[in-house]
Motif scaffolding. Structure first.
Motif, PDB file in Angstrom:
ATOM      1  N   ARG A  36     -68.774 -19.458  -3.417  1.00 49.22           N
ATOM      2  CA  ARG A  36     -68.684 -20.172  -2.148  1.00 49.22           C
ATOM      3  C   ARG A  36     -69.862 -21.123  -1.992  1.00 49.22           C
ATOM      4  NH1 ARG A  36     -68.476 -15.948   2.116  1.00 49.22           N
ATOM      5  NH2 ARG A  36     -68.342 -17.744   3.461  1.00 49.22           N
ATOM      6  N   GLU A  37     -69.642 -22.176  -1.217  1.00 52.96           N
ATOM      7  CA  GLU A  37     -70.632 -23.246  -1.104  1.00 52.96           C
ATOM      8  C   GLU A  37     -72.004 -22.788  -0.599  1.00 52.96           C
ATOM      9  OE1 GLU A  37     -71.219 -27.598   0.924  1.00 52.96           O
ATOM     10  OE2 GLU A  37     -69.231 -26.709   0.964  1.00 52.96           O
ATOM     11  N   GLN A  80     -66.953 -29.315  -3.875  1.00 49.77           N
ATOM     12  CA  GLN A  80     -66.557 -28.592  -2.672  1.00 49.77           C
ATOM     13  C   GLN A  80     -66.699 -29.457  -1.427  1.00 49.77           C
ATOM     14  OE1 GLN A  80     -68.342 -24.706  -2.388  1.00 49.77           O
ATOM     15  NE2 GLN A  80     -67.672 -24.135  -4.438  1.00 49.77           N
ATOM     16  N   ARG A  85     -63.601 -30.659   0.980  1.00 48.13           N
ATOM     17  CA  ARG A  85     -63.634 -30.421   2.414  1.00 48.13           C
ATOM     18  C   ARG A  85     -63.404 -31.728   3.193  1.00 48.13           C
ATOM     19  NH1 ARG A  85     -68.346 -27.952   2.715  1.00 48.13           N
ATOM     20  NH2 ARG A  85     -69.520 -29.778   3.315  1.00 48.13           N
TER      21      ARG A  85
END
Length: 104
Positions: free
Chosen positions: A2-3, A97, A101
């Motif tokens: 995850r970022e 990412q 987004r």
């Protein structure tokens, strides 16, 4: 990954690698300038009016810093190279990412 975790890892790696990369860049640059201006033809061999003792000390310090010594230097360079690649990959991961987004 995850970022937020990726960003945290990326920041930590950057902080650890920054001084090592600066040291490598400075020593490599000084070795190149040294050679370019003809102060030394090769390690420890002075050209002109440079004191041989000082020239050997200068060369030894720069060469030891830049190329490392023995097995420890080789391991250091391998780890530094792998860490730089990891930093680049984590940066690309963060970038992808963020782009994904923004496209949503």
């Amino acid at each position: 990954m995850r970022e937020p975790q990726l960003r945290k890892l990326h920041r930590f790696a950057g902080i650890v690698l920054a001084p090592l990369l600066v040291l490598q860049a400075l020593s490599g640059g000084l070795l190149s300038v040294d050679w370019l201006f003809g102060i030394h033809r090769r390690f420890g061999e002075s050209v002109g009016d440079v004191s041989p003792g000082l020239a050997r000390l200068w060369d030894a310090a720069l060469v030891d810093i830049h190329y490392g010594t023995g097995v420890g230097g080789a391991v250091y360079h391998i780890l530094l190279g792998v860490a730089i690649v990891g930093l680049a990959v984590s940066g690309l991961g963060i970038y992808s990412q963020v782009r994904a987004r923004l496209r949503r």
